[in-house]
Design an enzyme around this catalytic site. Structure first.
Site, PDB file in Angstrom:
ATOM      1  N   LEU A 137       0.864  -1.172   0.000  1.00  0.00           N
ATOM      2  CA  LEU A 137       0.000   0.000   0.000  1.00  0.00           C
ATOM      3  C   LEU A 137       0.904   1.225   0.000  1.00  0.00           C
ATOM      4  CD1 LEU A 137      -2.691  -0.923   2.712  1.00  0.00           C
ATOM      5  CD2 LEU A 137      -2.947  -1.039   0.227  1.00  0.00           C
ATOM      6  N   ASP A 138       0.478   2.288  -0.677  1.00  0.00           N
ATOM      7  CA  ASP A 138       1.254   3.529  -0.651  1.00  0.00           C
ATOM      8  C   ASP A 138       1.404   4.021   0.784  1.00  0.00           C
ATOM      9  OD1 ASP A 138       1.259   3.409  -3.409  1.00  0.00           O
ATOM     10  OD2 ASP A 138      -0.454   4.767  -3.634  1.00  0.00           O
ATOM     11  N   MET A 139       2.434   4.819   1.020  1.00  0.00           N
ATOM     12  CA  MET A 139       2.730   5.290   2.365  1.00  0.00           C
ATOM     13  C   MET A 139       1.500   5.892   3.050  1.00  0.00           C
ATOM     14  SD  MET A 139       5.593   8.056   3.647  1.00  0.00           S
ATOM     15  CE  MET A 139       4.818   9.488   2.879  1.00  0.00           C
ATOM     16  N   ARG A 236      -5.456   5.473  -7.708  1.00  0.00           N
ATOM     17  CA  ARG A 236      -5.212   6.909  -7.838  1.00  0.00           C
ATOM     18  C   ARG A 236      -5.083   7.317  -9.307  1.00  0.00           C
ATOM     19  NH1 ARG A 236      -0.093   7.644  -4.092  1.00  0.00           N
ATOM     20  NH2 ARG A 236      -0.455   9.855  -4.531  1.00  0.00           N
TER      21      ARG A 236
END
EC number: 5.4.99.-
Length: 324
Positions: A137-139, A236
């Protein structure tokens, strides 16, 4: 303590004409390309009983054998970082990742990552490639992730990702009001001009995102999304591509725009939300040992709930004003 790796596979026909290093990268994707390359060069990989060069072309039907040893990870140290563990057994760990936690060490984030936390929580996970991390998962994306505690479990989970039998559902707040749900089926690759971004590009890898509307707000939409594939920044990128970028997305959402007719408090709430409003809410998979279908779901994080409540109040107040 090291772990012996013994793998065997027959090259499928659809990989005809590809090089050995390309073939094993696809067939054994739970291991990094660098590790696989070193195993070939060190003679730990044979094709029909013979050692061959990494660039040797294969034609389908060959039998590949891997006999290698995985040494514990020494480059990264365990760190006592709190983990929100939703479920754990001797094969897997299900983690609810908070915003701000980087999953894997990289430039600028050598320590303080989920990987460091996992090495502290379960030191034997150092024997599993990438400390058992199967997907990322992105930060600043929150929510559920599965981590494998054994190489066998990691291999099985990677297969589930590849054959799309692992279910991952997200909730997000998108800018703009959607008329209804739909599907984005567009390839994703590195952005041609900005190397920090991904984008919809013809040469990219296939990527499919399904979305449906949960609540229509005055200038936003609360949506539920389901992934078929797992490309970098997929949700996104896809939402921005259809002109509904995620609220708070600093990379794909463009410059902050003031909300017409919103209260000062609402403007401050939205402007203060400095991350993409994206949460991995639901995860379902086949347990790698028992083959039981398992499912987990976690609540939205507090900051997401506060933003959603503020947007819902804004919608209510705006309608109320029009009634007079």
């Amino acid at each position: 303590m090291s772990e012996k790796i013994e793998l065997e596979v027959v090259v499928p026909g659809e990989l005809t004409g590809k090089r050995l290093d390309q073939v094993i990268a696809q067939l054994f994707s739970e291991f990094s390309r660098t590790r696989l390359q070193s195993w070939i060069k060190d003679g730990f990989v044979t094709v029909d009983g013979k050692q061959v060069r990494p660039r040797e072309k294969l034609y389908g039907g060959e039998r590949i054998r891997v006999n290698a040893t995985v040494e514990p990870m020494e480059a990264h140290a365990g760190e006592d970082i709190p983990l929100d563990i939703v479920y754990e057994d001797d094969q897997i760990i299900i983690v609810n990742k908070p915003a701000g936690l980087v999953v894997h060490p990289a430039i600028g984030h050598r320590t303080g990552t989920l990987l460091n936390a996992l090495l502290h929580h379960f030191p034997d996970i150092a024997l599993v490639p990438r400390a058992g991390i199967v997907h990322r998962l992105d930060m600043d994306t929150t929510g559920l992730m599965v981590v494998a505690k054994t190489i066998q479990a990691q291999t099985e989970l990677v297969c589930q990702l590849q054959d799309r039998s692992m279910g991952r559902e997200y909730e997000a707040i998108a800018q703009g009001v959607m008329t209804g749900g739909g599907c984005v089926d567009e390839p994703i690759g590195r952005h041609p001009k900005n190397r920090l971004k991904m984008g919809v590009v013809k040469s990219g890898k296939d990527a499919v995102t399904h979305y449906r509307v949960l609540h229509k707000l005055r200038l936003h939409t609360h949506v539920r999304l389901k992934l078929e594939t797992g490309r970098t920044h997929q949700i996104r990128v896809h939402m921005a591509h259809i002109n509904y970028p995620l609220a708070g997305d600093q990379l794909y959402g463009g410059r902050f725009r003031m909300m017409k007719g919103a209260s000062e408090e609402m403007q401050e709430t939205l402007q203060g939300f400095k991350r993409q409003a994206l949460h991995a809410k639901k995860l379902e998979l086949w347990h790698p040992a028992t083959r039981e279908m398992m499912c987990w779901e976690v609540d939205l994080p507090e900051d997401f709930q506060q933003l959603l409540a503020a947007l819902q109040q804004d919608s209510k107040d705006y309608v109320d004003d029009d009634d007079y």
